[in-house]
Write an enzyme that holds these catalytic residues in place. Sequence first.
Site, PDB file in Angstrom:
ATOM      1  N   HIS A  72      73.437  26.330  87.845  1.00  0.00           N
ATOM      2  CA  HIS A  72      72.864  26.499  89.182  1.00  0.00           C
ATOM      3  C   HIS A  72      72.535  27.973  89.407  1.00  0.00           C
ATOM      4  CE1 HIS A  72      74.224  22.613  91.320  1.00  0.00           C
ATOM      5  NE2 HIS A  72      74.238  22.413  90.021  1.00  0.00           N
ATOM      6  N   TYR A 200      76.406  24.366 101.644  1.00  0.00           N
ATOM      7  CA  TYR A 200      77.556  24.670 102.501  1.00  0.00           C
ATOM      8  C   TYR A 200      77.038  24.663 103.940  1.00  0.00           C
ATOM      9  CZ  TYR A 200      80.165  26.350  98.404  1.00  0.00           C
ATOM     10  OH  TYR A 200      80.829  26.438  97.194  1.00  0.00           O
ATOM     11  N   PRO A 292      89.386  26.077  99.066  1.00  0.00           N
ATOM     12  CA  PRO A 292      88.343  25.798  98.070  1.00  0.00           C
ATOM     13  C   PRO A 292      86.932  26.268  98.442  1.00  0.00           C
ATOM     14  CG  PRO A 292      89.045  23.765  99.148  1.00  0.00           C
ATOM     15  CD  PRO A 292      89.962  24.841  99.624  1.00  0.00           C
ATOM     16  N   LYS A 296      87.012  29.259  93.869  1.00  0.00           N
ATOM     17  CA  LYS A 296      87.595  30.295  93.001  1.00  0.00           C
ATOM     18  C   LYS A 296      88.857  29.866  92.234  1.00  0.00           C
ATOM     19  CE  LYS A 296      84.910  33.782  93.517  1.00  0.00           C
ATOM     20  NZ  LYS A 296      83.791  33.060  92.956  1.00  0.00           N
ATOM     21  N   TYR A 384      80.524  35.163  94.938  1.00  0.00           N
ATOM     22  CA  TYR A 384      80.466  33.745  94.558  1.00  0.00           C
ATOM     23  C   TYR A 384      80.377  33.577  93.038  1.00  0.00           C
ATOM     24  CZ  TYR A 384      79.538  28.775  95.098  1.00  0.00           C
ATOM     25  OH  TYR A 384      79.635  27.408  95.035  1.00  0.00           O
TER      26      TYR A 384
HETATM   27  P1  RFL Z   1      97.096  22.783  88.177  1.00  0.00           P
HETATM   28  O1  RFL Z   1      95.744  22.312  87.855  1.00  0.00           O
HETATM   29  O2  RFL Z   1      97.712  22.375  89.455  1.00  0.00           O
HETATM   30  O3  RFL Z   1      98.021  22.328  86.953  1.00  0.00           O
HETATM   31  C1  RFL Z   1      99.422  22.371  87.025  1.00  0.00           C
HETATM   32  C2  RFL Z   1      99.984  21.320  86.083  1.00  0.00           C
HETATM   33  O4  RFL Z   1     101.409  21.451  86.048  1.00  0.00           O
HETATM   34  C3  RFL Z   1     101.993  20.168  86.121  1.00  0.00           C
HETATM   35  N1  RFL Z   1     103.357  20.320  86.646  1.00  0.00           N
HETATM   36  C4  RFL Z   1     104.465  20.291  85.878  1.00  0.00           C
HETATM   37  N2  RFL Z   1     104.634  20.113  84.565  1.00  0.00           N
HETATM   38  C5  RFL Z   1     105.904  20.127  84.090  1.00  0.00           C
HETATM   39  N3  RFL Z   1     106.998  20.301  84.878  1.00  0.00           N
HETATM   40  C6  RFL Z   1     106.875  20.497  86.196  1.00  0.00           C
HETATM   41  N4  RFL Z   1     107.937  20.685  86.960  1.00  0.00           N
HETATM   42  C7  RFL Z   1     105.561  20.486  86.756  1.00  0.00           C
HETATM   43  N5  RFL Z   1     105.080  20.644  88.007  1.00  0.00           N
HETATM   44  C8  RFL Z   1     103.729  20.536  87.931  1.00  0.00           C
HETATM   45  C9  RFL Z   1     101.061  19.380  87.012  1.00  0.00           C
HETATM   46  O5  RFL Z   1     101.189  17.988  86.799  1.00  0.00           O
HETATM   47  C10 RFL Z   1      99.697  19.907  86.591  1.00  0.00           C
HETATM   48  O6  RFL Z   1      99.126  19.140  85.550  1.00  0.00           O
HETATM   49  O7  RFL Z   1      97.186  24.377  88.114  1.00  0.00           O
HETATM   50  P2  RFL Z   1      96.331  25.495  87.304  1.00  0.00           P
HETATM   51  O8  RFL Z   1      96.313  25.184  85.847  1.00  0.00           O
HETATM   52  O9  RFL Z   1      96.845  26.784  87.789  1.00  0.00           O
HETATM   53  O10 RFL Z   1      94.824  25.291  87.788  1.00  0.00           O
HETATM   54  C11 RFL Z   1      94.444  25.577  89.108  1.00  0.00           C
HETATM   55  C12 RFL Z   1      93.271  24.697  89.519  1.00  0.00           C
HETATM   56  O11 RFL Z   1      93.612  23.349  89.270  1.00  0.00           O
HETATM   57  C13 RFL Z   1      92.908  24.882  90.995  1.00  0.00           C
HETATM   58  O12 RFL Z   1      92.973  26.235  91.357  1.00  0.00           O
HETATM   59  C14 RFL Z   1      91.485  24.366  91.307  1.00  0.00           C
HETATM   60  O13 RFL Z   1      91.416  22.964  91.202  1.00  0.00           O
HETATM   61  C15 RFL Z   1      91.050  24.792  92.697  1.00  0.00           C
HETATM   62  N6  RFL Z   1      89.732  24.271  93.098  1.00  0.00           N
HETATM   63  C16 RFL Z   1      88.572  24.852  92.652  1.00  0.00           C
HETATM   64  N7  RFL Z   1      88.615  25.889  91.793  1.00  0.00           N
HETATM   65  C17 RFL Z   1      87.450  26.394  91.296  1.00  0.00           C
HETATM   66  O14 RFL Z   1      87.497  27.359  90.518  1.00  0.00           O
HETATM   67  N8  RFL Z   1      86.212  25.919  91.647  1.00  0.00           N
HETATM   68  C18 RFL Z   1      86.094  24.882  92.499  1.00  0.00           C
HETATM   69  O15 RFL Z   1      84.974  24.426  92.760  1.00  0.00           O
HETATM   70  C19 RFL Z   1      87.295  24.330  93.065  1.00  0.00           C
HETATM   71  N9  RFL Z   1      87.218  23.286  93.906  1.00  0.00           N
HETATM   72  C20 RFL Z   1      89.651  23.147  93.916  1.00  0.00           C
HETATM   73  C21 RFL Z   1      88.362  22.677  94.316  1.00  0.00           C
HETATM   74  C22 RFL Z   1      90.782  22.472  94.337  1.00  0.00           C
HETATM   75  C23 RFL Z   1      90.651  21.376  95.145  1.00  0.00           C
HETATM   76  N10 RFL Z   1      91.836  20.737  95.529  1.00  0.00           N
HETATM   77  C24 RFL Z   1      92.105  19.410  95.156  1.00  0.00           C
HETATM   78  C25 RFL Z   1      92.908  21.553  96.027  1.00  0.00           C
HETATM   79  C26 RFL Z   1      88.233  21.583  95.120  1.00  0.00           C
HETATM   80  C27 RFL Z   1      89.366  20.930  95.557  1.00  0.00           C
HETATM   81  C28 RFL Z   1      89.160  19.756  96.438  1.00  0.00           C
HETATM   82  C1  PHB Z   2      83.310  20.700  94.111  1.00  0.00           C
HETATM   83  O1  PHB Z   2      82.254  20.340  93.563  1.00  0.00           O
HETATM   84  O2  PHB Z   2      84.347  20.017  94.064  1.00  0.00           O
HETATM   85  C2  PHB Z   2      83.348  21.968  94.855  1.00  0.00           C
HETATM   86  C3  PHB Z   2      82.234  22.796  94.855  1.00  0.00           C
HETATM   87  C4  PHB Z   2      82.271  23.970  95.579  1.00  0.00           C
HETATM   88  C5  PHB Z   2      83.406  24.312  96.282  1.00  0.00           C
HETATM   89  C6  PHB Z   2      84.517  23.495  96.281  1.00  0.00           C
HETATM   90  C7  PHB Z   2      84.483  22.311  95.563  1.00  0.00           C
HETATM   91  O3  PHB Z   2      83.421  25.462  97.012  1.00  0.00           O
END
Ligand code: RFL
Ligand code: PHB
Length: 388
Positions: A72, A200, A292, A296, A384
């Site tokens: 994008h 957005y 989110p 980031k 961004y």
């Molecule tokens: P995770 O992905 O939470 O992974 C942690 C893992 O640890 C396990 N765990 C354990 N394992 C063993 N023993 C224990 N006691 C444990 N406790 C937990 C869990 O089961 C899991 O598998 O952390 P990590 O690796 O630091 O990654 C972080 C990312 O997942 C998170 O920051 C992103 O998903 C945030 N986020 C976004 N980030 C982006 O860069 N771009 C995006 O567009 C974006 N969109 C989002 C998002 C997060 C969202 N939610 C659901 C909060 C959109 C959403 C809706």
């Molecule tokens: C997504 O596609 O899940 C998404 C995209 C942009 C954001 C957050 C989530 O800022």
Amino acid sequence: MRTQVAIIGAGPAGLLLSHLLHLNGIESIVLESRSQADIEATIRAGVLEQGTMDILNNAGVGARMQAEGALHHGIELAFGGRRHRIDLTELTGKSITVYPQHEVIKDLVAARLAAQGELLFEVSAVELHGVDTTTPSVSFTHRGEAARIEADFVIGCDGYHGVTRPAMPGQGRQDYQRTYGFGWFGILVESAPSSDELIYARHERGFALVSTRTPTVQRLYFQCDPADHVDNWSDDRIWAELHARLENNDGWRVNEGRIFQKNIIGMRSFVSTPMQSGRLFLAGDAAHIVPPTGAKGMNLAVSDVQLLAQGLEQFYRQGSEERLQGYTAAALKRIWRAEYFSWWMTSLLHTFADATPFKREVQRAELECVVSSRAMATALAENYVGAF
Ligand code: RFL
Ligand code: PHB
């Protein structure tokens, strides 16, 4: 069992760290509480910065991302019935890729398994021992049996609700926190994308976001009460709300389709410092959370573990702990920049229950500034795409 680096958590942080260490000839074991099927199916992030793509490509795990991810070059900001394009590439020379986090997870798991990497799924009762000594260990239960790993280092990649941050010594810790009083209602929809680029949207009824997953699946979000329940939202009610918030003077409408997943997520900003103590280090969501809106979270997890992998490589190659000692300071620079930007994007685009009429008008004026001033648009674009 004995290994060099024990990694708790198989999210993007833990899996990528294990893979980067392997590329440097350093052994690790990853402990994950969920099943492989679960981690490969959890829908979370979608946006990868170019720096994140570069790291994945250089590590040899970017082939599917390049083939299937969507590049994008801009995003749109919608308000007052109009859409305004922010040309990321023209303003910064960089772009982003929309490629789902669970696909990144699949690619990393496949790479670890192909290299006979040790990933232990469905572990429980994970406890850390001796992290302030040079011989830390981790005890846990796997397939009903008690087990223990002796390691040189323990890395907490276990997300916000994990066990490693609470295992940090309490003295000298400083946590920073902000909650927002609203959440996001997220849906997955079977339909063609409504827009080539992410939208957005700010509306009096609340924020909304149009994103995609694949050419046949859309990812849509709208601001909601974090205590609300998905069962309160029929498909008709969801579409009515999305149409209201995304209403637009040029006749554009979001495509409807079968909604096959609904979830609600809370919004918070959080940073826990220091990110290390003795032989225990934290990375990714275990140490920090961003709302989110700035996309980031996963990108920060990736940049943290790249720093850690470099520190561990220096330790094992040269016997020097210099980079490891500097890990928290180095990681926090990027983390606070992302915290700032995510807070700012959130403040710019959401409705706040305590907003006075004055604050609402100032928020609208700020949006006008962002789309009419090249300087403001460039600042948004740089943050961004992660050009900092
Ligand atoms: P995770 O992905 O939470 O992974 C942690 C893992 O640890 C396990 N765990 C354990 N394992 C063993 N023993 C224990 N006691 C444990 N406790 C937990 C869990 O089961 C899991 O598998 O952390 P990590 O690796 O630091 O990654 C972080 C990312 O997942 C998170 O920051 C992103 O998903 C945030 N986020 C976004 N980030 C982006 O860069 N771009 C995006 O567009 C974006 N969109 C989002 C998002 C997060 C969202 N939610 C659901 C909060 C959109 C959403 C809706
Ligand atoms: C997504 O596609 O899940 C998404 C995209 C942009 C954001 C957050 C989530 O800022």
